[in-house]
Write an enzyme that holds these catalytic residues in place. Structure first.
Site, PDB file in Angstrom:
ATOM      1  CE  LYS A 181      -0.190  -0.288   4.990  1.00 14.28           C
ATOM      2  NZ  LYS A 181      -0.873  -0.702   6.166  1.00 14.28           N
ATOM      3  NE  ARG A 237      -6.570   0.510  11.978  1.00 11.71           N
ATOM      4  CZ  ARG A 237      -5.148   0.269  11.366  1.00 11.71           C
ATOM      5  NH1 ARG A 237      -4.559   1.209  11.383  1.00 11.71           N
ATOM      6  NH2 ARG A 237      -4.820  -0.836  11.044  1.00 11.71           N
ATOM      7  CG  HIS A 271      -3.590  -4.550  12.453  1.00 11.03           C
ATOM      8  ND1 HIS A 271      -2.436  -5.217  11.781  1.00 11.03           N
ATOM      9  CD2 HIS A 271      -3.247  -3.175  12.720  1.00 11.03           C
ATOM     10  CE1 HIS A 271      -1.672  -4.241  11.436  1.00 11.03           C
ATOM     11  NE2 HIS A 271      -1.795  -2.983  12.043  1.00 11.03           N
ATOM     12  NE  ARG A 273      -2.350  -7.897   8.335  1.00  8.70           N
ATOM     13  CZ  ARG A 273      -2.936  -8.355   9.491  1.00  8.70           C
ATOM     14  NH1 ARG A 273      -3.446  -9.643   9.419  1.00  8.70           N
ATOM     15  NH2 ARG A 273      -2.826  -7.888  10.742  1.00  8.70           N
ATOM     16  CE1 TYR A 288      10.898  32.513   0.815  1.00  7.70           C
ATOM     17  CE2 TYR A 288      11.260  30.039   0.875  1.00  7.70           C
ATOM     18  CZ  TYR A 288      10.702  31.121   0.308  1.00  7.70           C
ATOM     19  OH  TYR A 288      10.489  31.270  -1.089  1.00  7.70           O
ATOM     20  CB  CYS A 304      12.645  26.450   0.448  1.00  3.63           C
ATOM     21  SG  CYS A 304      13.864  27.396   1.063  1.00  3.63           S
ATOM     22  CG  MET A 305       7.468  23.595  -2.558  1.00  6.97           C
ATOM     23  SD  MET A 305       6.283  24.252  -3.616  1.00  6.97           S
ATOM     24  CE  MET A 305       5.431  25.428  -2.527  1.00  6.97           C
ATOM     25  CG  ASP A 306      10.774  23.992  -5.085  1.00  9.13           C
ATOM     26  OD1 ASP A 306      10.009  23.205  -5.243  1.00  9.13           O
ATOM     27  OD2 ASP A 306      10.553  25.240  -5.317  1.00  9.13           O
TER      28      ASP A 306
END
Ligand code: PLP
Length: 390
Positions: free
Chosen positions: A58, A155, A183, A239, A282, A329-331
């Site tokens: 997953k 759950r 689980h 699993r 920043y 930062c983002m990049d």
């Protein structure tokens, strides 16, 4: 050095020969070692016999690449896969993966038809859900299902005492009960008491189903952390998620046999000197107190490199730890390379996760720094980061 399937030898392949998702214009990629993955599967296969592994793939195989990891599992002899949602399973079928696929999570009744066509096995986890399915206009006949028992996680799952009547109802609808599972919520903890209670409750359900001759083929309780401690010959499968990826399933037990599958690499995009009093990134949260050599790294939180690593993360350059200075930062972000014997230059390799030279940065170490678990670290590596399979 193993061959990279899409060779990066002789520098970076020309953009024209790559699909956009595998372009390396900034030399940033997650290197996924399928042979390490298969090593980890073998390690578990040998120790959990006669139970078998259900490979949990997953969330893009915990960030490692769902299709390739699934194919490697099958090559290694794994006979079934598991995902969280129907969409993930359908993506695998589209890639011609034919082994049984168990879907763990909730699904809308309207998706029964596509699940049946694709031969998926779905989970029923409450009586309410079963009644919702019956009330829908879907044809439930022939739908393969696993029944989830709640033995303490609270759950998903039915209460153990409702198992027999719900199994009968499932059967009555013409659905095929293929499996029953539960689980563990505390399998990674030192104290075994709660897991043993859960195991006892699960075993009691198996006994009951056996007594009325409706014990299904698949019976599974353990995840990675539980595999060596709470598995039993009665359980058909373990699993296996996190440990397959070579990541430690528990902070309390260290398994030296696990080989981390993923390395996250990039390369320096700029190097320069900054002077006492100058502030970085920043908000200027880092101030140089002397002349420093600093390198810019073209990776940011848009790639899943957590902003919580601002002023605290480390990367490896020339085998030496270089600290993140200022905000991520983002990049991109900036690291301190003042102490390197030789200044890096544009294109010098930087390792975010994995080994380089004598040192290594683990997903566990990164997780600890930002107050999370290794699972979240690799799951967070975004789709912007190409996966390169070894
Ligand atoms: C994700 C998941 C697993 C795998 O757990 P790991 O700790 O990664 O081994 C097992 N069972 C269920 C129901 C899951 O959702």
């Amino acid at each position: 050095m193993p061959q990279i399937r899409e060779s990066t030898e002789g520098g970076i392949k020309s953009a024209k020969t790559r699909s956009l998702s595998t372009m390396l214009s900034r030399k940033t990629f997650a290197e996924v070692s399928l042979s390490s993955y298969r090593h980890n599967l073998r390690h578990f296969t040998e120790r959990i016999r006669p139970s078998r592994i259900m490979a949990v793939v997953k969330s893009n195989a915990y960030g490692h690449g769902m299709v390739e990891i699934s194919e490697a599992s099958i090559t290694e002899g794994i006979d079934c896969l598991a995902v969280a949602f129907i969409e993930e399973a359908l993506e695998l079928r589209k890639k011609n993966i034919a082994v049984p696929i168990i879907v763990f999570n909730y699904f809308e009744p309207a998706y029964v038809r596509s699940a049946k066509t694709a031969g998926l096995s779905l989970t029923i986890s409450s009586n309410e859900q079963l009644q919702e399915l019956k009330a829908s206009s879907e044809d439930l006949k022939g739908l393969k299902v696993h029944l989830k028992i709640d033995t303490g996680m609270k759950r998903l799952g039915i209460r153990p005492e409702d198992a027999v009547s719900i199994v009968r109802d499932i059967d009555h609808q013409g659905m095929l009960l293929e499996g029953v599972y539960s689980h563990l919520s505390c399998a990674d903890e030192e104290d075994e008491a709660f897991s043993l209670l859960q195991q006892k409750a699960f075993d009691a359900v198996l006994d009951e189903l056996e007594n009325v001759n409706i014990l299904p083929e698949y019976r599974h309780l353990c995840n990675s952390a539980g595999a060596f401690r709470f598995n039993s010959e009665r359980y058909s499968h373990v699993r296996l998620g996190i440990a397959g990826y070579g990541l430690q399933p528990s902070a309390r037990f260290f398994d030296p046999n696990l080989r981390p599958v993923l390395r996250w690499k990039t390369a320096v995009s700029m190097v320069k000197s900054i002077f006492a009093g100058e502030r970085v990134s920043y908000g200027g949260t880092f101030t140089a107190d002397r002349t420093m050599r600093v390198a810019t790294i073209p990776v940011g939180y848009g790639d899943g490199y957590s902003r919580l690593l601002s002023n605290s993360g480390e990367v490896l350059i020339s085998g030496v730890r270089c600290r993140v200075i200022g905000r991520v930062c983002m990049d991109q972000f900036v690291v301190d390379v003042t102490d390197l014997k030789e200044s890096p230059s544009i294109g010098s390799e930087a390792v975010l996760i994995g080994e380089q030279g004598e040192d290594k940065i683990t997903a566990e170490e990164m997780a600890e720094k930002i107050g999370t678990i290794n699972y979240e670290v690799t799951c967070s590596i975004s789709g912007r980061v190409p996966r390169v399979f070894l």
